[in-house]
Design an enzyme around this catalytic site. Structure first.
Site, PDB file in Angstrom:
ATOM      1  N   GLU A  50      20.786  60.013  13.771  1.00  0.00           N
ATOM      2  CA  GLU A  50      20.848  61.121  14.646  1.00  0.00           C
ATOM      3  C   GLU A  50      19.581  61.958  15.353  1.00  0.00           C
ATOM      4  O   GLU A  50      19.885  61.947  16.568  1.00  0.00           O
ATOM      5  CB  GLU A  50      22.040  62.140  14.157  1.00  0.00           C
ATOM      6  CG  GLU A  50      23.428  61.902  13.559  1.00  0.00           C
ATOM      7  CD  GLU A  50      24.286  61.632  14.833  1.00  0.00           C
ATOM      8  OE1 GLU A  50      23.874  62.076  16.043  1.00  0.00           O
ATOM      9  OE2 GLU A  50      24.940  61.009  15.524  1.00  0.00           O
ATOM     10  N   TYR A 133      24.443  70.068  16.343  1.00  0.00           N
ATOM     11  CA  TYR A 133      24.679  68.947  17.104  1.00  0.00           C
ATOM     12  C   TYR A 133      24.684  68.594  15.469  1.00  0.00           C
ATOM     13  O   TYR A 133      25.501  68.088  15.464  1.00  0.00           O
ATOM     14  CB  TYR A 133      24.373  68.659  18.747  1.00  0.00           C
ATOM     15  CG  TYR A 133      24.386  67.332  18.281  1.00  0.00           C
ATOM     16  CD1 TYR A 133      25.371  66.925  18.671  1.00  0.00           C
ATOM     17  CD2 TYR A 133      23.486  66.021  17.783  1.00  0.00           C
ATOM     18  CE1 TYR A 133      25.677  65.610  18.699  1.00  0.00           C
ATOM     19  CE2 TYR A 133      23.343  65.245  18.212  1.00  0.00           C
ATOM     20  CZ  TYR A 133      24.755  64.596  18.138  1.00  0.00           C
ATOM     21  OH  TYR A 133      25.469  63.335  18.408  1.00  0.00           O
ATOM     22  N   ASP A 151      26.289  67.846  21.775  1.00  0.00           N
ATOM     23  CA  ASP A 151      25.155  67.556  22.544  1.00  0.00           C
ATOM     24  C   ASP A 151      25.067  67.961  23.977  1.00  0.00           C
ATOM     25  O   ASP A 151      26.606  68.172  24.804  1.00  0.00           O
ATOM     26  CB  ASP A 151      24.565  66.193  22.240  1.00  0.00           C
ATOM     27  CG  ASP A 151      25.189  65.372  22.839  1.00  0.00           C
ATOM     28  OD1 ASP A 151      26.503  65.104  23.303  1.00  0.00           O
ATOM     29  OD2 ASP A 151      25.205  64.025  22.092  1.00  0.00           O
TER      30      ASP A 151
END
Length: 383
Positions: A50, A133, A151
């Site tokens: 991520e 996020y 996001d």
């Protein structure tokens, strides 16, 4: 929960929400991308992916992700990593504060959670460099917690879905999109739901050249049904990066070694090695020149500053090089190269400097601007 009517949003009833979830997840089950981090529930691996995926294309991330796990297979390995090896692992991804924050977070995990990745959203969100996020993505994908991961891609999808008339680039509006996703998220498959929206926003519902006719959720989308896809999302244009003129000094010694300097400051590209760099003042009259492929000949004063700062006396070359350009998020470097050779290569002890053979350059952590400088120099001077 916010009042959706206040923001001009007509939220669906439970039947439509349930139908939306089924439609989106059925598409995801058929079309989801086969990505290495989707073959694991390991929160450490998901976290790495991520962070790497922020501002970077998936195809670029995959080899970085695999190498990073090879070099730092555990949280403890990351926490204890040498800075130069850490930066080398991240070299080329940019936004280097992210990997530094990851190391700090890994150290937090070792200290505060006995080396075990925290398993609640609140604890995950406490880690350095992890925002709402990323915390939502890790919590939902690794631990099946019903937490949205909102996001830019997801906000774009939501803006079109409900014709949201608020700028997705304004941080204060994020709560609107967060609230929408909190209602829509599938409580049985929260991680898959979030990843489905990510995939949709990254491809079919992309910012440039979207393909709304291919969208599995087009008949849920108010923008599609009302033929307003070109209006959404609303986003104010970013300010242009500020141009900064930089002088790069490519200095060699009698052995053909190159002078590298480590950036020991806390500023941009801290910890990386590069040819010595000198920032010069940009004046308004020069801006049109810098936006072309032409360049300004280095002045004697710039050479003099180098000689004084580095206590070296190069024999300066008359060779010229194309202007090297590199854009960061808020600034644009316009780098002019000047080359020189020294006979006395004694190095000043108030800077972190090294003479490095060409074949050893890649052993040092080098940011993208430095790689561009080397490419320009060696193209003109093949060895």
């Amino acid at each position: 929960m916010i009042d959706f009517k206040q923001y001009g949003i007509d939220m669906w009833d439970t039947d439509k929400i349930d139908s939306f979830r089924k439609t989106l997840l059925a598409w995801y089950d058929r079309e989801k991308r086969d990505l290495p981090w989707r073959h694991t529930k390991n929160p450490y691996h998901i976290w790495i992916s991520e962070i790497m995926l922020q501002q970077t294309q998936v195809a670029t991330v995959i080899p970085y992700y695999e190498r990073f796990l090879e070099w730092f297979p555990t949280i403890a390995d990351l926490a204890n990593a040498d800075e130069e090896r850490l930066l080398k692992a991240w070299e080329g991804l940019g936004y280097y504060s992210r990997v530094r924050n990851m190391q700090i977070a890994a150290q937090q995990i070792m200290t505060d959670f006995d080396g075990h990745f925290p398993e609640t959203y609140a604890e995950i969100a406490q880690l350095k460099g992890i925002g709402p996020y990323t915390a939502g993505a890790i919590a939902s994908i690794a631990f099946d917690l019903v937490e949205p991961a909102v996001d830019g891609n997801v906000m774009r999808v939501m803006a079109r879905l409900f014709e949201v008339n608020y700028d997705i680039g304004d941080p204060k509006n994020r709560k609107i999109f967060q609230a929408i996703c909190e209602v829509l998220i599938d409580p049985k498959r929260p991680g898959d739901f979030n990843q489905a929206l990510m995939d949709l926003g990254a491809d079919i519902e992309s910012a440039k050249n979207p393909r709304p006719e291919e969208s599995p959720i087009r008949f849920f989308s108010a923008a599609y049904l009302h033929n307003t896809m070109d209006k959404y999302p609303i986003k104010e244009p970013k300010k242009k990066p500020k141009p900064i003129q930089i002088q790069a000094f490519v200095i060699t010694n009698s052995k053909g070694e190159f002078l590298l300097e480590k950036n020991d400051s806390e500023r941009l590209l801290a910890g990386f090695w590069s040819f010595p760099l000198l920032e010069t003042q940009i004046v308004a009259q020069q801006l049109s020149l810098f936006e072309t492929d032409s360049k300004e000949t280095p002045t004697i004063s710039q050479k003099t500053v180098f000689e004084k700062d580095y206590r070296l006396q190069p024999v300066w070359s008359d060779q010229t090089f194309p202007l090297v350009k590199h854009t960061f998020s808020h600034r644009r470097w316009l780098v002019d190269i000047i080359a020189g050779t020294v006979l006395d290569d004694t190095l000043a002890n108030d800077k972190t400097l090294a003479w490095v053979k060409k074949e050893d350059l890649d052993n040092y952590p080098l940011a993208t601007p430095q790689k561009k400088l080397m490419a320009s120099y060696f193209k003109a001077n093949p060895l």
